[in-house]
Design a protein around this motif. Structure first.
Motif, PDB file in Angstrom:
ATOM      1  N   UNK A 107     -34.698 133.372 -32.489  1.00  0.00           N
ATOM      2  CA  UNK A 107     -34.492 133.831 -33.871  1.00  0.00           C
ATOM      3  C   UNK A 107     -35.736 133.673 -34.737  1.00  0.00           C
ATOM      4  N   UNK A 108     -36.376 132.492 -34.804  1.00  0.00           N
ATOM      5  CA  UNK A 108     -37.589 132.403 -35.624  1.00  0.00           C
ATOM      6  C   UNK A 108     -38.671 133.395 -35.196  1.00  0.00           C
ATOM      7  N   UNK A 109     -38.828 133.594 -33.883  1.00  0.00           N
ATOM      8  CA  UNK A 109     -39.874 134.511 -33.417  1.00  0.00           C
ATOM      9  C   UNK A 109     -39.500 135.956 -33.728  1.00  0.00           C
ATOM     10  N   UNK A 110     -38.197 136.280 -33.707  1.00  0.00           N
ATOM     11  CA  UNK A 110     -37.752 137.632 -34.069  1.00  0.00           C
ATOM     12  C   UNK A 110     -38.021 137.904 -35.547  1.00  0.00           C
ATOM     13  N   UNK A 362     -38.596 126.988 -32.449  1.00  0.00           N
ATOM     14  CA  UNK A 362     -39.108 128.247 -32.979  1.00  0.00           C
ATOM     15  C   UNK A 362     -40.557 128.149 -33.402  1.00  0.00           C
ATOM     16  N   UNK A 363     -40.925 126.995 -33.972  1.00  0.00           N
ATOM     17  CA  UNK A 363     -42.315 126.802 -34.391  1.00  0.00           C
ATOM     18  C   UNK A 363     -43.272 126.825 -33.215  1.00  0.00           C
ATOM     19  N   UNK A 364     -42.837 126.280 -32.074  1.00  0.00           N
ATOM     20  CA  UNK A 364     -43.671 126.331 -30.869  1.00  0.00           C
ATOM     21  C   UNK A 364     -43.882 127.777 -30.428  1.00  0.00           C
ATOM     22  N   UNK A 365     -42.813 128.568 -30.459  1.00  0.00           N
ATOM     23  CA  UNK A 365     -42.937 129.983 -30.110  1.00  0.00           C
ATOM     24  C   UNK A 365     -43.872 130.718 -31.045  1.00  0.00           C
ATOM     25  N   UNK A 366     -43.764 130.457 -32.343  1.00  0.00           N
ATOM     26  CA  UNK A 366     -44.637 131.099 -33.327  1.00  0.00           C
ATOM     27  C   UNK A 366     -46.091 130.688 -33.098  1.00  0.00           C
ATOM     28  N   UNK A 376     -44.609 136.177 -27.187  1.00  0.00           N
ATOM     29  CA  UNK A 376     -43.289 135.530 -27.184  1.00  0.00           C
ATOM     30  C   UNK A 376     -42.235 136.469 -27.752  1.00  0.00           C
ATOM     31  N   UNK A 377     -42.577 137.198 -28.819  1.00  0.00           N
ATOM     32  CA  UNK A 377     -41.597 138.077 -29.475  1.00  0.00           C
ATOM     33  C   UNK A 377     -41.197 139.253 -28.596  1.00  0.00           C
ATOM     34  N   UNK A 378     -41.972 139.527 -27.535  1.00  0.00           N
ATOM     35  CA  UNK A 378     -41.639 140.625 -26.643  1.00  0.00           C
ATOM     36  C   UNK A 378     -40.606 140.259 -25.590  1.00  0.00           C
ATOM     37  N   UNK A 379     -40.221 138.994 -25.541  1.00  0.00           N
ATOM     38  CA  UNK A 379     -39.224 138.552 -24.559  1.00  0.00           C
ATOM     39  C   UNK A 379     -37.817 138.833 -25.073  1.00  0.00           C
ATOM     40  N   UNK A 380     -36.845 138.877 -24.173  1.00  0.00           N
ATOM     41  CA  UNK A 380     -35.453 139.047 -24.574  1.00  0.00           C
ATOM     42  C   UNK A 380     -34.933 137.800 -25.275  1.00  0.00           C
ATOM     43  N   UNK A 381     -33.852 137.969 -26.019  1.00  0.00           N
ATOM     44  CA  UNK A 381     -33.296 136.833 -26.761  1.00  0.00           C
ATOM     45  C   UNK A 381     -32.944 135.674 -25.831  1.00  0.00           C
ATOM     46  N   UNK A 382     -32.390 135.991 -24.648  1.00  0.00           N
ATOM     47  CA  UNK A 382     -31.943 134.929 -23.753  1.00  0.00           C
ATOM     48  C   UNK A 382     -33.071 134.349 -22.903  1.00  0.00           C
ATOM     49  N   UNK A 383     -34.228 135.039 -22.853  1.00  0.00           N
ATOM     50  CA  UNK A 383     -35.324 134.569 -21.991  1.00  0.00           C
ATOM     51  C   UNK A 383     -36.482 133.957 -22.760  1.00  0.00           C
ATOM     52  N   UNK A 384     -36.509 134.105 -24.094  1.00  0.00           N
ATOM     53  CA  UNK A 384     -37.653 133.625 -24.880  1.00  0.00           C
ATOM     54  C   UNK A 384     -37.881 132.125 -24.697  1.00  0.00           C
ATOM     55  N   UNK A 385     -36.812 131.359 -24.641  1.00  0.00           N
ATOM     56  CA  UNK A 385     -36.943 129.909 -24.503  1.00  0.00           C
ATOM     57  C   UNK A 385     -37.631 129.546 -23.184  1.00  0.00           C
ATOM     58  N   UNK A 386     -37.232 130.185 -22.106  1.00  0.00           N
ATOM     59  CA  UNK A 386     -37.819 129.869 -20.803  1.00  0.00           C
ATOM     60  C   UNK A 386     -39.265 130.357 -20.706  1.00  0.00           C
ATOM     61  N   UNK A 387     -39.580 131.421 -21.420  1.00  0.00           N
ATOM     62  CA  UNK A 387     -40.974 131.887 -21.481  1.00  0.00           C
ATOM     63  C   UNK A 387     -41.846 130.843 -22.166  1.00  0.00           C
ATOM     64  N   UNK A 388     -41.346 130.249 -23.241  1.00  0.00           N
ATOM     65  CA  UNK A 388     -42.087 129.189 -23.936  1.00  0.00           C
ATOM     66  C   UNK A 388     -42.276 127.989 -23.011  1.00  0.00           C
ATOM     67  N   UNK A 389     -41.235 127.635 -22.274  1.00  0.00           N
ATOM     68  CA  UNK A 389     -41.345 126.505 -21.340  1.00  0.00           C
ATOM     69  C   UNK A 389     -42.468 126.726 -20.326  1.00  0.00           C
ATOM     70  N   UNK A 390     -42.661 127.975 -19.909  1.00  0.00           N
ATOM     71  CA  UNK A 390     -43.708 128.280 -18.924  1.00  0.00           C
ATOM     72  C   UNK A 390     -45.099 127.900 -19.427  1.00  0.00           C
ATOM     73  N   UNK A 391     -45.267 127.873 -20.739  1.00  0.00           N
ATOM     74  CA  UNK A 391     -46.582 127.602 -21.312  1.00  0.00           C
ATOM     75  C   UNK A 391     -46.817 126.108 -21.546  1.00  0.00           C
ATOM     76  N   UNK A 392     -45.808 125.273 -21.274  1.00  0.00           N
ATOM     77  CA  UNK A 392     -45.903 123.845 -21.573  1.00  0.00           C
ATOM     78  C   UNK A 392     -45.915 123.019 -20.292  1.00  0.00           C
ATOM     79  N   UNK A 393     -46.460 121.800 -20.347  1.00  0.00           N
ATOM     80  CA  UNK A 393     -46.337 120.885 -19.203  1.00  0.00           C
ATOM     81  C   UNK A 393     -44.858 120.578 -18.921  1.00  0.00           C
TER      82      UNK A 393
END
Length: 511
Positions: A107-110, A362-366, A376-393
């Motif tokens: 939602x924040x990234x949308x 949401x702030x991490x995604x932004x 990040x905003x190009x990901x689907x609503x249900x996949x955005x969280x897992x996309x963000x996880x991919x970028x983190x340890x």
């Protein structure tokens, strides 16, 4: 069950079964009809939803500072059943668990990419997006829950009324609540609950599927989501039959433990200083603009109006549709609290947790998109969280914890919903039979699958928006009835107090 209770149960189950059957036989026609209904309600009643949501927030604040604040939910010697930490955990798990994970990043990234006004993907839209996310999940939402829960708890614990939505209207309608009017109110509450919870279960199954696709490559499609829902249906029926003090209590504490671990991990692994600065700034702008945002309609700009209808109005309808479910559950676990303690806790504690959650996730995604240039905003609503996880340890570990948390939130929400639907259709019994809860569990899952098949997320949203409209009027009458009942209690208690002359006479007699 007496004959009246059996009537409510049979009518509710019958209508629900017909709805499911229509969805199975003619899904396209159902989808088209729901689309027309959604457009009508959003365009014709958007202003109404904005006004009533703001009114409910003002009413909740009034209850905190009013003369009613010292009144206890229950007898004067009533003690709370649960400790404050467990109580908070149960409030939170029943309220918004699945939604926080589904919308935490998305939602924040949308809103950042497509803000309610102005250009997207800018620093200004980042702050605006966070502010509107706080609006949707903050004080307005929890005020709606608090009011309904308060009315239910007061009638149940202070007046000995059954735990039904219709019982809250007794101060206004009197004995009429035991007739056709009351039964109609309870049936409306059943279907608002059914569709409101169905939306959360639909979101949950979609995100569990997305997480499993990310972790082990399972395809992300409707058939897989059906299997997920079938497995979890078995789990929540088992949990529902263990009772509120065992199944729901233990799962709620588990939810809070995992959610806290995820929140702290994201804060540490993400851009910590950026997130803390964003939280502080968002807090200031939210407090400064909360009234303006809560009443914004944009009558001169159709694009901005459509944004408000699709996000803000949808959320007000969603929270209202959840009020029989969440309100009844909160009321059930809040005996022994004063009205002031109850309202402050329900209004402020979950709102603060939601604000922290969306700022960190949401702030991490932004940050990843605005500062590091990722999509990040190009990901689907249900996949955005897992996309963000991919970028983190430790992204894999975070994903595993998230799938586990969505599952337990799913079970808790469905568990609580079958409990509440059972209460609504058995005359307010605090412990509905296993047969009733299992029946509603199966119907709940079937309705969710029908809505997902006939329109996906849009179908779920339509059912919420349409079912919440009649319930909104019921909640407004409930507010009037609550004030009327509280005034009567204060009047009766003051008339029973000895006057100054009586006190003086008793002292002289004693001496």
């Amino acid at each position: 069950m007496d004959s009246s209770d059996r009537t409510i149960f049979k009518v509710s189950v019958g209508i629900a079964a017909v709805f499911v059957l229509i969805g199975v036989l003619i899904p396209n026609q159902l989808s088209a009809a729901m689309g027309v209904a959604q457009s009508f309600v959003l365009e014709s009643f958007g202003w109404f939803y904005q006004l009533v949501a703001t009114f409910f927030l003002g009413f909740a604040i009034f209850m905190i500072f009013s003369k009613y604040g010292k009144i206890k939910l229950g007898k004067q010697d009533a003690k709370p059943e649960y400790s404050r930490p467990t109580w908070f955990a149960m409030l939170f798990s029943a309220g918004m668990g699945i939604g926080l994970l589904f919308y935490g990043v998305s939602e924040p990234i949308a809103h950042f990419a497509t803000p309610p006004l102005g250009d997207g993907s800018t620093e200004q839209s980042a702050m605006l997006g966070m502010r509107y996310t706080w609006l949707h999940w903050g004080l307005h939402a929890w005020a709606i829950y608090a009011i309904v829960a308060l009315a239910l708890a007061y009638q149940k614990f202070n007046k000995g009324a059954p735990g039904l939505m219709s019982a809250t209207l007794y101060p206004v309608l009197g004995e009429k609540v035991k007739g056709p009017i009351g039964r109609t109110v309870d049936v409306v509450a059943v279907f608002a609950t059914l569709f409101g919870v169905a939306a959360s279960l639909g979101l949950g199954s979609q995100q569990i599927n997305a997480g499993l696709e990310y972790l082990i490559g399972i395809p992300n499609n409707f058939m897989v989501q059906m299997v997920i829902m079938a497995i979890i249906t078995i789990l929540f029926i088992i949990s529902a039959n263990t009772g509120i003090s065992r199944g729901i209590k233990y799962l709620s504490n588990t939810n809070m433990t995992i959610a806290t671990l995820l929140l702290v991990a994201m804060l540490i692994l993400g851009p910590t200083l950026f997130l803390l600065n964003m939280f502080t700034t968002s807090l200031g702008t939210y407090v400064q603009n909360v009234a303006l945002m809560g009443l914004r309609i944009s009558p001169f700009d159709s694009n901005e109006a459509a944004w408000t209808q699709g996000w803000t109005i949808f959320y007000w309808a969603w929270w209202i549709s959840w009020t029989p479910f969440v309100g009844m559950f909160i009321a059930r676990v809040s005996k022994g609290r004063t009205i002031r303690e109850f309202t402050v806790a329900v209004l402020l504690v979950p709102s603060l947790v939601c604000a922290l959650w969306f700022t960190i996730f949401g702030g991490t995604g932004i940050y990843l998109e605005l500062i590091q240039g990722l999509n990040v905003s190009g990901q689907g609503l249900e996949t955005a969280l897992f996309y963000v996880y991919q970028q983190l340890p430790f992204g894999i570990l975070l994903s595993i914890l998230t799938v586990a948390l969505i599952t337990t939130f799913f079970v808790t929400s469905a568990d609580s919903a079958t409990f509440v639907l059972g209460m609504l259709t058995t005359g307010g019994k605090l412990n509905p039979s296993s047969r009733v809860k299992v029946t509603w569990g199966i119907i709940l899952v079937a309705a969710t699958l029908v809505l997902m098949a006939s329109g996906g997320l849009a179908g779920l949203q339509t059912a919420i928006i349409v079912s919440a409209l009649p319930l909104t009027f019921i909640v407004l009458v409930m507010c009037y009835g609550l004030v009327k009942a509280l005034n009567q209690e204060l009047s009766e208690s003051s008339s029973n107090k000895p006057t100054k002359k009586e006190k003086l006479f008793s002292k002289k007699t004693a001496s």
